[in-house]
Design a protein around this motif. Sequence first.
Motif, mmCIF file in Angstrom:
data_model
loop_
_atom_site.group_PDB
_atom_site.id
_atom_site.type_symbol
_atom_site.label_atom_id
_atom_site.label_comp_id
_atom_site.label_asym_id
_atom_site.label_seq_id
_atom_site.Cartn_x
_atom_site.Cartn_y
_atom_site.Cartn_z
ATOM 1 N N SER A 1 14.738 29.674 10.386
ATOM 2 C CA SER A 1 15.384 30.993 10.377
ATOM 3 C C SER A 1 16.758 30.867 9.731
ATOM 4 N N TYR B 1 20.647 26.430 13.283
ATOM 5 C CA TYR B 1 20.311 25.130 13.865
ATOM 6 C C TYR B 1 20.373 25.178 15.394
ATOM 7 N N ASN B 2 19.627 24.270 16.008
ATOM 8 C CA ASN B 2 19.639 24.082 17.458
ATOM 9 C C ASN B 2 20.201 22.711 17.798
ATOM 10 N N SER C 1 19.031 19.946 20.133
ATOM 11 C CA SER C 1 17.788 19.643 20.852
ATOM 12 C C SER C 1 17.826 18.240 21.440
ATOM 13 N N PHE D 1 16.538 25.722 13.621
ATOM 14 C CA PHE D 1 16.094 26.839 14.450
ATOM 15 C C PHE D 1 15.034 27.596 13.662
ATOM 16 N N GLN E 1 11.248 18.740 21.741
ATOM 17 C CA GLN E 1 12.622 19.213 21.799
ATOM 18 C C GLN E 1 12.878 19.944 23.115
ATOM 19 N N ILE F 1 15.586 22.423 24.495
ATOM 20 C CA ILE F 1 16.660 23.281 23.991
ATOM 21 C C ILE F 1 17.263 24.041 25.161
ATOM 22 N N SER G 1 10.469 22.606 25.189
ATOM 23 C CA SER G 1 9.687 23.406 24.241
ATOM 24 C C SER G 1 8.497 22.589 23.747
ATOM 25 N N TYR H 1 8.123 22.287 20.471
ATOM 26 C CA TYR H 1 8.531 21.907 19.120
ATOM 27 C C TYR H 1 8.662 20.383 19.050
#
Length: 702
Positions: free
Chosen positions: A402, A410-411, A413, A444, A459, A461, A466, A468
């Motif tokens: 995104s 960005y996240n 994680s 992200f 990950q 978060i 999650s 991911y």
Amino acid sequence: MAIISEYSLWFIPLCLLLGAGYAMFLYFKNRDVEYDKRAQWIMPILRGLSVALIAFLLLAPMLKHAVKEVDKPLLVVAVDNSESMVLTKDSNYYRNGFQQDINKLLTDFGDQYDIKTYLVGDNNDLKENGKALKVPFDGKTSNLSGIFDEIDNLYANQNIGAMVLVSDGIFNTGSNPQYAAEKAKFPVYAVAAGDTNVQTDLLIADILHNKQTYLGNYFPVEIKVSATHLSGKSADLKVFKGDEEIYAKPISIRGNQHFETVKFTTEAKQKGMLKYRVELSELDGEVTYKNNSATFFIEVVDQREKIAIVYNSPHPDVGAIRSALASSDKYDVEAYSADEFNKNVNDYSLFILHQLPAKSHAAGALINTINQSRVSSLYILGEQSDLAAFNQMNNGLSINASNQGGRALYNESMPYFNENFLTFTFSDEARQMLKSYPPLTTFFGTYQTAVGANVFMYQKINNVASTYPLVSFYQTSRARVGVIAGTNIWRWRMQNYLNAQNFDSFDEIINKIALYLSVKGDQSLFRVHANELYSENMPVEISAEVYNESYELINTPDVRFKLTDSQGKEYTSQFSKQNNAYSLNLGKLPVGDYTWAATTTVGKNSYTKSGHFSVQEILLESMNLVANHDMMRSLANSSNGKYFTINQLEQVSKAIKANENIKSLVTYHKKYSPFLDSWIYLLLIVLLLGIEWFMRKWGGGY
């Protein structure tokens, strides 16, 4: 206490009017049957009350009242279960009298505390309340800081009153417990056990050697011998490889505190995991003979695997990964920028591509050459990565990032281990350390894994696990591919050192990833993954894979396993089916050498794999038998607790009960009880209508 409803309580008088009106209409307008005077008043009242109550319940009324909750203080009783507790002259007391004393202490606390009893050693073993505590003192290591981590993880938001720690103060794994006690938000009542006097003993204090060497090399070994209170005596030191004696030296003990380092070299004549045994002769008066012998293992390999780290731009991750791989003699590690690399790709077993392909440097020629060869690769994705180019490479993972204002989001994680991951195993220490590692910077967006992708870590978060993938693997038609979907892994290495003053767990994880990827792929339809060396305090875990002729994972056939020990005794078992793979946990096995064979049948074809492994003895507990009471006193003082000796064990409960800060917490909270949840009102309605019906029938009505 009050009655509330989502409707106005002014409807209650209307309910009464409704009941009265219905009763009047039924009895005073209808004069078909003449009842006696008492019944003429009682029956309308019963009918009116029942109708009014039904109407009232339709308002969904609730009773609001305050509920008192008493939160008893949590009391953690931790008993050192390590072998060093009984490798002293007082061993008889700890195996007998102490068992009664510790159970009496637990009984003395009564029911005013919520007691959690742990045995502390190799791990933290929570014992069941209500049963007599039996301490076997069979722990091969002492990790005293681990119980503090356990309390922090499980009971952080509870009313923790205190910890009672019974230990000799000796620790040989984990971090210094004093640092953990300083951070604790509860007092530690430390009970010092063991003997602080230096024991009469001859022992192998340490063996220094390379974990790996090369076939035909001469490698050095250093054996540290220690002797106390044995001045003037002599002993023999011998080193064996199997039944062959390869080195011997007499040891002359001088002084009450004798320390000597014996150095020698020997040749690695065969490939594989080689086992060596060191023996010291036994002398009269020693407190224990258990530390007079020790084994060590050295892995002999043909040649080093070459690994190339190719990066888009300099980054701390490159140095951290290179240092981790350099800790193993298996690898020859080289690092290049994408512009500098001009070597032959086929000379390497693994390429680690840091943020390649990048937006500023596609590195297309290099990546295409790697993909066309049978060389494995590990991609590390970051802010410089070109995701569009990466997603087209069939690496088992695609990321749709995104963005906002044309910039990717960005996240942060954190790593979260996939419990269903069976491809390779790693130590419990590394698993525990993984939980404390800081987050990586990840994209992200949405993540899609291909069928057959194997996720090692997910990950987490904002503390939410999650699906991911953070670290994943994929088998292409040519080679294995790994993806680390985030950067700043160098922080893991720094956190590892902060927690344990070493890099062992981080190095283990990186080396396990590199080993899995760099090993040339096994093309057989039946594959078994077993280590060649296990520690005696760790379970022996083995995994297996079965493929059909299209190289698709299946787990329909049974996989049988036969284990043979050094005495020729055979043990049979069967692999458990899990997802599309197989797993087998043999538990903790006695020290020794074992051979194994695994068999399965796919259609008309039978397959067999065989191998061997050794279970290594751990002698950490016998290396140091001098109790550290200063450590126990420090734990008590730094946490505002109290210090006791083992002879004062019965005083601990009195001291805790006298501490006014250790008390129950009383809280009140509002509770809403719907009237419809109670059977009493249903019974009342049935009773009212039942009595009215009976009176009507008795009076001749219908």
